[in-house]
Design an enzyme around this catalytic site. Structure first.
Site, PDB file in Angstrom:
ATOM      1  CD  GLU A 282     -38.027  51.895  54.456  1.00 56.17           C
ATOM      2  OE1 GLU A 282     -39.135  51.350  54.533  1.00 56.17           O
ATOM      3  OE2 GLU A 282     -37.761  52.755  53.575  1.00 56.17           O
TER       4      GLU A 282
ATOM      5  CB  THR B  58     -38.997  43.763  52.360  1.00 52.82           C
ATOM      6  OG1 THR B  58     -38.856  43.210  53.681  1.00 52.82           O
ATOM      7  CG2 THR B  58     -39.921  44.967  52.415  1.00 52.82           C
TER       8      THR B  58
ATOM      9  CB  THR C  10     -39.479  42.590  57.418  1.00 50.89           C
ATOM     10  OG1 THR C  10     -40.256  43.352  56.481  1.00 50.89           O
ATOM     11  CG2 THR C  10     -40.372  41.544  58.068  1.00 50.89           C
ATOM     12  CE1 TYR C  11     -39.178  47.753  62.676  1.00 48.67           C
ATOM     13  CE2 TYR C  11     -37.613  47.784  60.854  1.00 48.67           C
ATOM     14  CZ  TYR C  11     -37.873  47.795  62.212  1.00 48.67           C
ATOM     15  OH  TYR C  11     -36.832  47.848  63.110  1.00 48.67           O
TER      16      TYR C  11
ATOM     17  CB  CYS D 173     -12.863  52.917  60.645  1.00 52.92           C
ATOM     18  SG  CYS D 173     -14.451  53.472  61.313  1.00 52.92           S
TER      19      CYS D 173
END
Length: 422
Positions: free
Chosen positions: A393, A328, A316-317, A76
């Protein structure tokens, strides 16, 4: 009109950006992308600042050099370059940047731990701790813990960097400025205006599967769950066929590691060919064992990490793609447990049939690539998976990969330290 919750999230993100810039004299692309999720970005930054800049047993130049070693394990270059800058800012010895052969023996002794934790953490055992804590250039146990956290953090941050396709900032070699692409949309959320408008059939089908699972109360025996776990591992071993032998071009960052051919090997094949056994969460868990041991050996580190793990797992939304009011939890649990399954970690109370039902083959392949071979990821991998999800997301899923993998590495390391101490 924007909701008060959206505005609050926006202003929190801006405050975190400003604080990061003041602390580091830059606003790196990792922070910008994590800004989609300020409730996670906050504990992430506090944890990273603590292990790199806070109180701890390791000298500051050692901390950044260990970060270089860990980032180099997955090639990386983005993180390596950032950490080289920080290393020099801490007046680190420039000769060390020529490679491992120029660093003190104490740091070279960490190389074995680096490669095992990055690729096959189930091989980590108390003998590795014994080698480090005895002899002329020995480490204290608290120094070992600090080093392990740094290694795991940057191994897993490499997963996030490759998973989101992060490019260097403009002041680094081959750097780029961040270009925000605006796509017309009717959503209320500021950070969702770059969402790609595509057909929602896939999301709807996934929602239906999640709803079916949440409504099922199917009882299964421990033997049946074990069989499902082993079946999932065996299926995972068939993904990404040929990757173990796939060669990558040489990279300058390899000077900070050794044994470049050492890489991830499927746990299922290890289990069959050796005496390595499945890691059962019911026998050694983060909540009941790892957290308290870590806090005891490195004050407050466990608390910082625990908050980060919990937010990554629970965040979560209540939406998925263009759909709102979505539970979810089953999807998030399947992703987390699948990642740890790749590392031989089994949650006895989980039915691994859910993984096959909720995670399509291309998503499982993408997760395995990013967790086990992140340096092999391409832009098409990002574009062709979770196509109906918002970009925010996808970043969330990459955050879960980072944290589930990091917890897996730490569980193996902390269990080995516990056995060493007893």
């Amino acid at each position: 009109m924007l909701s008060s919750r959206t505005l609050s999230s926006y202003f929190k993100t801006q405050a975190l950006f400003a604080e990061t810039f003041l602390q580091n004299n830059r606003l790196d692309h990792v922070t910008q992308l994590m800004g989609y999720h300020p409730q996670y970005l906050d504990p992430f930054l506090r944890t990273q600042n603590y292990i790199l800049k806070g109180d701890g047993p390791l000298p500051f130049d050692y901390r950044h050099y260990i970060a270089i070693m860990a980032s180099a394990r997955h090639r990386c270059t983005y993180l390596v370059k950032l950490q080289i800058q920080e290393f020099l800012r801490q007046e680190g010895n420039k000769e060390w940047l020529n490679g491992l052969h120029q660093v003190p023996q104490k740091l070279r002794d960490l190389d074995e731990l680096n490669k095992i934790l990055a690729h096959q953490p189930w091989l980590f055992n108390k003998s590795h701790i014994e080698k480090l804590t005895k002899g002329k250039d020995n480490w204290s146990l608290s120094e070992v813990i600090h080093a392990i956290i740094l290694l795991a953090h940057f191994h897993c941050l490499s997963t996030f960097v490759f998973g989101c396709g992060i490019n260097p900032e403009i002041d680094l070699n081959e750097g780029h400025t961040f270009q925000h692409v605006t796509v017309p949309c009717n959503t209320q959320a500021i950070n969702d205006c770059d969402s790609t408008q595509v057909d929602d059939v896939g999301v709807e089908l996934l929602m239906l599967k999640m709803k079916t699972i949440s409504e099922q109360h199917e009882e299964s025996t421990q033997e049946e769950r074990l069989m499902c776990f082993q079946k999932e591992q065996n299926q995972s071993a068939e993904l990404i066929s040929g990757f173990d032998n796939m060669s990558l071009p040489k990279s300058d960052v390899q000077r900070y590691t050794s044994d470049p051919d050492f890489s991830y090997q499927d746990f299922a094949r290890h289990r069959e060919a050796s005496e390595i056994t499945t890691f059962r969460i019911q026998d050694y868990s983060w909540e009941d064992h790892g957290f308290s041991l870590l806090n005891r050996l490195y004050n407050d580190a466990g608390t910082f990490l625990d908050e980060k793990f919990k937010i990554a797992y629970d965040m979560t939304y209540h939406r998925m793609g263009s759909k709102n009011n979505v539970d979810t939890s089953t999807f998030r649990r399947a992703i987390w447990n699948y990642i740890q399954c790749l590392y031989g970690i089994r949650h006895d109370d989980y039915n691994y049939k859910e993984v096959n039902e909720l995670l399509e083959k291309n998503l499982k392949t993408n997760i395995k690539t990013l967790c086990c071979y992140p340096e092999r990821t391409t832009k098409s991998d990002y574009d062709n998976v979770m196509r109906e999800f918002r970009h925010s997301e996808k970043v969330h899923v990459n955050i879960m990969m980072l944290e589930a993998r990091m917890q897996a590495e730490l569980l193996y390391a902390l269990r080995a330290i516990m056995r060493y101490m007893t």
